[in-house]
Design a protein around this motif. Structure first.
Motif, PDB file in Angstrom:
ATOM      1  N   ASP A  94      34.174  33.726  45.524  1.00 28.62           N
ATOM      2  CA  ASP A  94      33.878  33.515  46.939  1.00 28.62           C
ATOM      3  C   ASP A  94      34.450  32.187  47.436  1.00 28.62           C
ATOM      4  OD1 ASP A  94      32.495  35.901  46.866  1.00 28.62           O
ATOM      5  OD2 ASP A  94      30.505  34.951  46.690  1.00 28.62           O
ATOM      6  N   ARG A  95      34.259  31.132  46.674  1.00 27.94           N
ATOM      7  CA  ARG A  95      34.763  29.821  47.102  1.00 27.94           C
ATOM      8  C   ARG A  95      36.286  29.816  47.136  1.00 27.94           C
ATOM      9  NH1 ARG A  95      32.264  24.772  44.128  1.00 27.94           N
ATOM     10  NH2 ARG A  95      33.128  23.730  45.972  1.00 27.94           N
ATOM     11  N   GLY A  96      36.911  30.540  46.205  1.00 22.70           N
ATOM     12  CA  GLY A  96      38.366  30.630  46.235  1.00 22.70           C
ATOM     13  C   GLY A  96      38.865  31.291  47.505  1.00 22.70           C
ATOM     14  N   PHE A  97      38.246  32.413  47.867  1.00 22.02           N
ATOM     15  CA  PHE A  97      38.615  33.081  49.122  1.00 22.02           C
ATOM     16  C   PHE A  97      38.426  32.147  50.312  1.00 22.02           C
ATOM     17  CE2 PHE A  97      37.898  37.447  47.174  1.00 22.02           C
ATOM     18  CZ  PHE A  97      39.180  37.911  47.437  1.00 22.02           C
ATOM     19  N   GLU A  98      37.269  31.498  50.368  1.00 24.12           N
ATOM     20  CA  GLU A  98      36.965  30.630  51.511  1.00 24.12           C
ATOM     21  C   GLU A  98      37.971  29.486  51.624  1.00 24.12           C
ATOM     22  OE1 GLU A  98      33.002  29.446  50.651  1.00 24.12           O
ATOM     23  OE2 GLU A  98      32.147  31.443  51.037  1.00 24.12           O
ATOM     24  N   ALA A  99      38.325  28.893  50.497  1.00 21.16           N
ATOM     25  CA  ALA A  99      39.252  27.760  50.527  1.00 21.16           C
ATOM     26  C   ALA A  99      40.651  28.190  50.934  1.00 21.16           C
ATOM     27  CB  ALA A  99      39.279  27.083  49.158  1.00 21.16           C
ATOM     28  N   LEU A 100      41.119  29.326  50.411  1.00 17.74           N
ATOM     29  CA  LEU A 100      42.459  29.801  50.766  1.00 17.74           C
ATOM     30  C   LEU A 100      42.524  30.192  52.241  1.00 17.74           C
ATOM     31  CD1 LEU A 100      43.294  31.881  47.574  1.00 17.74           C
ATOM     32  CD2 LEU A 100      44.286  29.684  48.239  1.00 17.74           C
ATOM     33  N   GLN A 101      41.437  30.750  52.760  1.00 19.90           N
ATOM     34  CA  GLN A 101      41.393  31.078  54.180  1.00 19.90           C
ATOM     35  C   GLN A 101      41.396  29.812  55.028  1.00 19.90           C
ATOM     36  OE1 GLN A 101      41.280  34.370  55.657  1.00 19.90           O
ATOM     37  NE2 GLN A 101      41.825  33.087  57.389  1.00 19.90           N
ATOM     38  N   SER A 102      40.604  28.829  54.606  1.00 18.88           N
ATOM     39  CA  SER A 102      40.501  27.591  55.368  1.00 18.88           C
ATOM     40  C   SER A 102      41.810  26.803  55.353  1.00 18.88           C
ATOM     41  CB  SER A 102      39.374  26.730  54.788  1.00 18.88           C
ATOM     42  OG  SER A 102      39.354  25.445  55.378  1.00 18.88           O
ATOM     43  N   ALA A 103      42.408  26.674  54.176  1.00 18.01           N
ATOM     44  CA  ALA A 103      43.590  25.827  54.038  1.00 18.01           C
ATOM     45  C   ALA A 103      44.867  26.518  54.484  1.00 18.01           C
ATOM     46  CB  ALA A 103      43.731  25.372  52.586  1.00 18.01           C
ATOM     47  N   LEU A 104      44.991  27.823  54.168  1.00 25.64           N
ATOM     48  CA  LEU A 104      46.272  28.505  54.372  1.00 25.64           C
ATOM     49  C   LEU A 104      46.191  29.713  55.306  1.00 25.64           C
ATOM     50  CD1 LEU A 104      47.538  28.461  50.663  1.00 25.64           C
ATOM     51  CD2 LEU A 104      47.997  26.795  52.469  1.00 25.64           C
ATOM     52  N   GLY A 105      44.979  30.098  55.677  1.00 20.94           N
ATOM     53  CA  GLY A 105      44.828  31.244  56.572  1.00 20.94           C
ATOM     54  C   GLY A 105      45.159  32.567  55.928  1.00 20.94           C
ATOM     55  N   VAL A 106      44.957  32.685  54.623  1.00 20.57           N
ATOM     56  CA  VAL A 106      45.294  33.933  53.924  1.00 20.57           C
ATOM     57  C   VAL A 106      44.071  34.429  53.151  1.00 20.57           C
ATOM     58  CG1 VAL A 106      47.733  33.323  53.679  1.00 20.57           C
ATOM     59  CG2 VAL A 106      46.132  32.734  51.861  1.00 20.57           C
ATOM     60  N   ARG A 107      44.016  35.750  52.980  1.00 18.55           N
ATOM     61  CA  ARG A 107      43.039  36.372  52.089  1.00 18.55           C
ATOM     62  C   ARG A 107      43.828  37.200  51.087  1.00 18.55           C
ATOM     63  NH1 ARG A 107      37.574  37.012  51.857  1.00 18.55           N
ATOM     64  NH2 ARG A 107      36.820  38.764  50.568  1.00 18.55           N
ATOM     65  N   PRO A 108      43.960  36.724  49.865  1.00 17.77           N
ATOM     66  CA  PRO A 108      44.850  37.356  48.888  1.00 17.77           C
ATOM     67  C   PRO A 108      44.378  38.753  48.492  1.00 17.77           C
ATOM     68  CG  PRO A 108      44.277  35.127  48.223  1.00 17.77           C
ATOM     69  CD  PRO A 108      43.368  35.487  49.345  1.00 17.77           C
ATOM     70  N   VAL A 109      45.350  39.555  48.041  1.00 13.27           N
ATOM     71  CA  VAL A 109      45.041  40.874  47.480  1.00 13.27           C
ATOM     72  C   VAL A 109      45.293  40.906  45.980  1.00 13.27           C
ATOM     73  CG1 VAL A 109      45.505  42.067  49.648  1.00 13.27           C
ATOM     74  CG2 VAL A 109      47.359  41.780  47.970  1.00 13.27           C
ATOM     75  N   GLY A 110      45.861  39.840  45.425  1.00 15.02           N
ATOM     76  CA  GLY A 110      46.146  39.759  43.997  1.00 15.02           C
ATOM     77  C   GLY A 110      45.348  38.654  43.339  1.00 15.02           C
ATOM     78  N   TYR A 111      45.035  38.846  42.064  1.00 16.29           N
ATOM     79  CA  TYR A 111      44.188  37.901  41.331  1.00 16.29           C
ATOM     80  C   TYR A 111      44.738  37.716  39.927  1.00 16.29           C
ATOM     81  CZ  TYR A 111      39.965  36.258  38.803  1.00 16.29           C
ATOM     82  OH  TYR A 111      39.073  35.560  38.028  1.00 16.29           O
ATOM     83  N   ARG A 112      44.794  36.469  39.504  1.00 16.75           N
ATOM     84  CA  ARG A 112      45.069  36.157  38.102  1.00 16.75           C
ATOM     85  C   ARG A 112      43.897  35.335  37.580  1.00 16.75           C
ATOM     86  NH1 ARG A 112      50.909  34.472  36.615  1.00 16.75           N
ATOM     87  NH2 ARG A 112      51.085  36.746  36.369  1.00 16.75           N
ATOM     88  N   ALA A 113      43.357  35.764  36.450  1.00 21.00           N
ATOM     89  CA  ALA A 113      42.125  35.175  35.936  1.00 21.00           C
ATOM     90  C   ALA A 113      42.353  33.738  35.486  1.00 21.00           C
ATOM     91  CB  ALA A 113      41.601  36.010  34.771  1.00 21.00           C
ATOM     92  N   PRO A 114      41.573  32.776  36.010  1.00 24.06           N
ATOM     93  CA  PRO A 114      41.650  31.409  35.489  1.00 24.06           C
ATOM     94  C   PRO A 114      41.283  31.387  34.012  1.00 24.06           C
ATOM     95  CG  PRO A 114      40.374  31.504  37.527  1.00 24.06           C
ATOM     96  CD  PRO A 114      40.589  32.916  37.089  1.00 24.06           C
ATOM     97  N   SER A 115      42.050  30.643  33.246  1.00 18.52           N
ATOM     98  CA  SER A 115      41.868  30.587  31.790  1.00 18.52           C
ATOM     99  C   SER A 115      42.006  31.954  31.150  1.00 18.52           C
ATOM    100  CB  SER A 115      40.504  29.966  31.422  1.00 18.52           C
ATOM    101  OG  SER A 115      40.396  28.663  31.962  1.00 18.52           O
ATOM    102  N   GLY A 116      42.567  32.918  31.883  1.00 18.28           N
ATOM    103  CA  GLY A 116      42.967  34.201  31.332  1.00 18.28           C
ATOM    104  C   GLY A 116      41.843  35.058  30.807  1.00 18.28           C
ATOM    105  N   GLU A 117      40.686  35.146  31.528  1.00 16.61           N
ATOM    106  CA  GLU A 117      39.597  35.973  31.023  1.00 16.61           C
ATOM    107  C   GLU A 117      38.957  36.795  32.132  1.00 16.61           C
ATOM    108  OE1 GLU A 117      38.585  37.959  28.765  1.00 16.61           O
ATOM    109  OE2 GLU A 117      38.899  36.265  27.405  1.00 16.61           O
ATOM    110  N   ASN A 118      38.377  37.943  31.736  1.00 18.78           N
ATOM    111  CA  ASN A 118      37.747  38.852  32.688  1.00 18.78           C
ATOM    112  C   ASN A 118      36.712  39.703  31.962  1.00 18.78           C
ATOM    113  OD1 ASN A 118      37.316  40.348  35.145  1.00 18.78           O
ATOM    114  ND2 ASN A 118      39.444  39.898  35.693  1.00 18.78           N
ATOM    115  N   PHE A 119      35.909  40.450  32.722  1.00 15.79           N
ATOM    116  CA  PHE A 119      34.897  41.336  32.150  1.00 15.79           C
ATOM    117  C   PHE A 119      34.510  42.352  33.218  1.00 15.79           C
ATOM    118  CE2 PHE A 119      33.085  37.232  33.369  1.00 15.79           C
ATOM    119  CZ  PHE A 119      32.181  37.591  34.357  1.00 15.79           C
ATOM    120  N   PRO A 120      33.828  43.439  32.849  1.00 17.77           N
ATOM    121  CA  PRO A 120      33.637  44.556  33.789  1.00 17.77           C
ATOM    122  C   PRO A 120      32.990  44.178  35.118  1.00 17.77           C
ATOM    123  CG  PRO A 120      33.084  45.259  31.571  1.00 17.77           C
ATOM    124  CD  PRO A 120      33.328  43.779  31.491  1.00 17.77           C
TER     125      PRO A 120
END
Length: 290
Positions: free
Chosen positions: A129-155
């Motif tokens: 959520d904070r990532g979305f908010e910051a990218l919208q605030s700083a750059l006016g974008v809402r991304p559709v792609g995601y790369r996991a920080p530190s390369g990890e994910n779960f269901p």
């Protein structure tokens, strides 16, 4: 937390479908940069915020690396995807705006580049959520792609990303073709554009005083990248690059990356595309076949 160690495929995604790449291409190349800046050094180790020399590795992004990478992309007429933590966009707004102004895709890369952990769901979701908010605030974008920080994910995180409007991920290392993750309840699974660990420049070009590791020179890395690309091309897959301006924006490594991408461009049957373009192509093909 109780861990389910029963024998089963730990990624329940169905097999990757056969791909027909655009314009008769035999394979695709996805040029992706992780614009971590200082978050690479403070996200999982907050005490580093008071270690200015340590964090100066990441400070190179805004001072030199991003600008030089953008010059290279312009020289080669390549559009790339810049996965950008929200903290980076807020801390270095002006230089991040130049990535957007040059027509590149901005991807989501968390807020502070914190490793997402399954036993801390609230923190993991807050990072999104904070990532979305910051990218919208700083750059006016809402991304559709995601790369996991530190390369990890779960269901649960994959499901949260899908509900948040993310359409594709580029983090997993288990295929050479794009595929769709298993459905998350009513939400369709994300498209995955898998990564080849051999194309992560951090493995070859980053060290630090606190965790010394060998650095690899131009000849070793360029030969590895060309051989791996050629084999992936022959198999009709996608060559996904995981690059960092604080690594590949360094002088020798900038020339190394330029030599590799020039080599790729000698192939008439390679589609060089952003993550969004690849995901949209996958989605179109998926619709046509179903």
């Amino acid at each position: 937390m109780t861990y389910d160690l029963s024998p089963r495929p730990l990624n329940p995604a169905p097999a990757a479908p056969a791909m027909t790449w655009p314009n008769g291409a035999r394979s695709a190349v996805f040029v992706g940069f992780d614009v971590d800046a200082e978050t690479a050094w403070i996200g999982n180790n907050p005490s580093n915020v008071d270690r200015m020399v340590t964090t100066s590795h990441g400070g190179y992004d805004a001072r030199v690396g991003i600008r030089k990478i953008l010059e290279l992309m312009d020289e080669l007429a390549i559009k790339a995807t810049f996965f950008t933590p929200g903290w980076t966009a807020l801390a270095h707004r002006a230089i991040c705006e130049t990535m957007l102004a040059a027509g590149h895709e901005i991807g989501h890369h968390g807020y502070l580049h914190k490793l997402p952990e399954r036993d801390k769901l609230d923190e993991a979701f807050e990072e999104i959520d904070r990532g979305f908010e910051a990218l919208q605030s700083a750059l006016g974008v809402r991304p559709v792609g995601y790369r996991a920080p530190s390369g990890e994910n779960f269901p649960e995180l994959l499901a949260y990303l899908a509900r948040s409007g993310i359409r594709y991920s580029s983090s997993f290392r288990d295929d050479i073709l794009p595929y769709r993750h298993a459905p998350h309840g009513a939400d369709r699974g994300l498209v995955e554009i898998p990564v080849n660990f051999a194309f992560d420049d951090w493995n070859f070009g980053m060290s630090s005083r606190s965790s010394s590791r060998p650095l690899f020179g131009r000849d070793a890395v360029l030969r590895l990248w060309i051989d791996e690309f050629e084999a992936t091309h022959a198999w009709g897959g996608v060559t996904t690059l995981v690059l960092h301006p604080q690594v590949s924006g360094r002088p020798m490594r900038w020339h190394l990356l330029r030599d590799f991408l020039r080599y790729v461009q000698t192939k008439p049957d390679v589609w060089v595309a952003t993550g969004q373009q690849i995901a949209e192509h996958f989605e179109r093909q998926d619709r046509d076949e179903n």
